[in-house]
Design an enzyme around this catalytic site. Sequence first.
Site, PDB file in Angstrom:
ATOM      1  CG  HIS A   1      -0.194  -0.026   2.523  1.00 50.63           C
ATOM      2  ND1 HIS A   1      -0.051  -1.156   3.287  1.00 50.63           N
ATOM      3  CD2 HIS A   1       0.484   0.950   3.181  1.00 50.63           C
ATOM      4  CE1 HIS A   1       0.658  -0.886   4.361  1.00 50.63           C
ATOM      5  NE2 HIS A   1       1.001   0.385   4.317  1.00 50.63           N
TER       6      HIS A   1
HETATM    7  C1  T46 Z   1       2.963   0.815   6.817  1.00 49.44           C
HETATM    8  C2  T46 Z   1       3.786  -0.411   6.994  1.00 49.44           C
HETATM    9  C3  T46 Z   1       5.249  -0.144   7.068  1.00 49.44           C
HETATM   10  C4  T46 Z   1      -3.870  -0.816  13.761  1.00 49.44           C
HETATM   11  O1  T46 Z   1      -4.924  -1.081  14.356  1.00 49.44           O
HETATM   12  N1  T46 Z   1      -3.145   0.289  14.115  1.00 49.44           N
HETATM   13  C5  T46 Z   1      -1.986   0.629  13.505  1.00 49.44           C
HETATM   14  O2  T46 Z   1      -1.371   1.651  13.865  1.00 49.44           O
HETATM   15  C6  T46 Z   1      -1.499  -0.209  12.449  1.00 49.44           C
HETATM   16  C7  T46 Z   1      -0.203   0.141  11.711  1.00 49.44           C
HETATM   17  C8  T46 Z   1      -2.217  -1.310  12.102  1.00 49.44           C
HETATM   18  N2  T46 Z   1      -3.373  -1.616  12.758  1.00 49.44           N
HETATM   19  C9  T46 Z   1      -4.099  -2.844  12.413  1.00 49.44           C
HETATM   20  C10 T46 Z   1      -4.729  -2.813  11.038  1.00 49.44           C
HETATM   21  C11 T46 Z   1      -4.656  -4.250  10.598  1.00 49.44           C
HETATM   22  O3  T46 Z   1      -5.800  -4.956  11.072  1.00 49.44           O
HETATM   23  O4  T46 Z   1      -3.167  -3.917  12.391  1.00 49.44           O
HETATM   24  C12 T46 Z   1      -3.442  -4.804  11.326  1.00 49.44           C
HETATM   25  C13 T46 Z   1      -2.216  -4.964  10.418  1.00 49.44           C
HETATM   26  O5  T46 Z   1      -1.975  -3.746   9.706  1.00 49.44           O
HETATM   27  P1  T46 Z   1      -1.500  -3.711   8.189  1.00 49.44           P
HETATM   28  O6  T46 Z   1      -2.054  -4.868   7.456  1.00 49.44           O
HETATM   29  O7  T46 Z   1      -1.790  -2.342   7.632  1.00 49.44           O
HETATM   30  O8  T46 Z   1       0.083  -3.914   8.367  1.00 49.44           O
HETATM   31  P2  T46 Z   1       1.230  -3.791   7.278  1.00 49.44           P
HETATM   32  O9  T46 Z   1       2.407  -4.447   7.848  1.00 49.44           O
HETATM   33  O10 T46 Z   1       0.781  -4.256   5.948  1.00 49.44           O
HETATM   34  O11 T46 Z   1       1.508  -2.204   7.153  1.00 49.44           O
HETATM   35  C14 T46 Z   1       1.987  -1.475   8.259  1.00 49.44           C
HETATM   36  C15 T46 Z   1       1.238  -0.136   8.370  1.00 49.44           C
HETATM   37  O12 T46 Z   1      -0.171  -0.383   8.397  1.00 49.44           O
HETATM   38  C16 T46 Z   1       1.545   0.803   7.227  1.00 49.44           C
HETATM   39  O13 T46 Z   1       1.075   2.089   7.509  1.00 49.44           O
HETATM   40  O14 T46 Z   1       3.423   1.775   6.221  1.00 49.44           O
HETATM   41  O15 T46 Z   1       3.389  -1.216   8.114  1.00 49.44           O
END
Ligand code: T46
Length: 139
Positions: free
Chosen positions: A49
């Site tokens: 993303h």
């Molecule tokens: C990014 C990369 C480097 C939350 O509830 N709060 C938060 O602050 C974050 C970051 C995530 N979440 C929840 C949302 C999802 O249900 O945690 C779960 C995993 O998040 P996500 O799939 O977005 O994780 P990544 O590793 O794909 O991405 C993350 C960050 O979301 C993003 O901003 O830049 O790490």
Amino acid sequence: MDIKLIRLQTHGDERGSLVALEQENNIPFEIKRVYYMFKTKEGVRRGFHAHHSLKQVAIAVRGSCRFVLDNGSERIELLLDNPAQGLLIDTFIWREMYEFSDDCVLMVLADQNYDETDYVRNYSEFLELTSKEEMYATL
Ligand code: T46
């Protein structure tokens, strides 16, 4: 593409090492949120993303992982493996993280609270948005 790797000063002595993170100082924004990922399973790729307005600094505080950063016209891969190095991830950069070492703890400092509406999770939409950005920049 300009990749900004921030060299974080390490205070070392006979006891070991210490790095301090300060907003508007070695971290170039107000820190609103900190999160970290760990115990990432083998073969997993995360991210996929970009963000409309979020700026972040990623630090592999333990272990290592690889990043893909893509600004819509260029794609760069790099290894984060140094707790004294911060990777600045600006707005409108597509990111993917992969090859996490077993012990990897990837910590991310962010300038905004979590907001799902700030995410661009579709790569075609991302390319469309970045080409529009470029068009406005050249007008
Ligand atoms: C990014 C990369 C480097 C939350 O509830 N709060 C938060 O602050 C974050 C970051 C995530 N979440 C929840 C949302 C999802 O249900 O945690 C779960 C995993 O998040 P996500 O799939 O977005 O994780 P990544 O590793 O794909 O991405 C993350 C960050 O979301 C993003 O901003 O830049 O790490």
